[in-house]
Write a protein that holds these residues in place. Sequence first.
Motif, short mmCIF file in Angstrom:
data_model
loop_
_atom_site.label_atom_id
_atom_site.label_comp_id
_atom_site.label_asym_id
_atom_site.label_seq_id
_atom_site.Cartn_x
_atom_site.Cartn_y
_atom_site.Cartn_z
N LYS A 111 -2.97 11.77 1.12
CA LYS A 111 -3.27 10.55 1.51
C LYS A 111 -4.24 10.27 2.48
N GLU A 112 -4.35 10.96 3.53
CA GLU A 112 -5.18 10.71 4.50
C GLU A 112 -6.78 10.96 3.91
N SER A 159 -12.50 4.38 2.33
CA SER A 159 -13.04 3.55 3.28
C SER A 159 -14.50 3.75 3.37
N GLU A 216 -7.61 7.98 1.77
CA GLU A 216 -7.99 6.66 2.58
C GLU A 216 -9.20 6.73 3.19
N GLU A 217 -9.60 7.98 3.70
CA GLU A 217 -10.76 8.32 4.37
C GLU A 217 -11.98 8.23 3.39
N TRP A 232 1.19 3.87 -3.10
CA TRP A 232 1.18 5.27 -2.82
C TRP A 232 2.18 6.29 -3.44
N LYS A 274 1.10 -1.25 -0.11
CA LYS A 274 0.05 -0.06 0.20
C LYS A 274 0.91 1.34 -0.05
#
Length: 108
Positions: free
Chosen positions: A77-78, A85, A81-82, A56, A52
């Motif tokens: 990135k955060e 999800s 990812e959120e 990235w 992962k």
Amino acid sequence: TRGHSFHRAMNVEAMSRWTPMASKIFHAMGKEWENRTDASRGLYIVATKETKNAVWNMTKVLFMGEDYPEEKASIIKENLEEYGSGLFSIPVEYSFTTYGKAMRSKEI
């Protein structure tokens, strides 16, 4: 256009620039696996996290450039990812649900 941007990222000239970086990223991933793997002690590779991170890092190099500031890249990135999800979560849009958080991250 989107197709034109993809073509610029994937032509021979562009690939010759990012191929050494890809080699560096995936070599580092392999070294990390090598350092953490010792079958005699019951330690085996769990490739998910490293894979992962390597994907990235390649995405970051391709679309943001090798010299893009890490603090800005980590925010992106955060958020990705959120948002990701929430793709397979139950679509209940409250601030505390996975889906709700994903919808908020999409706006950032």
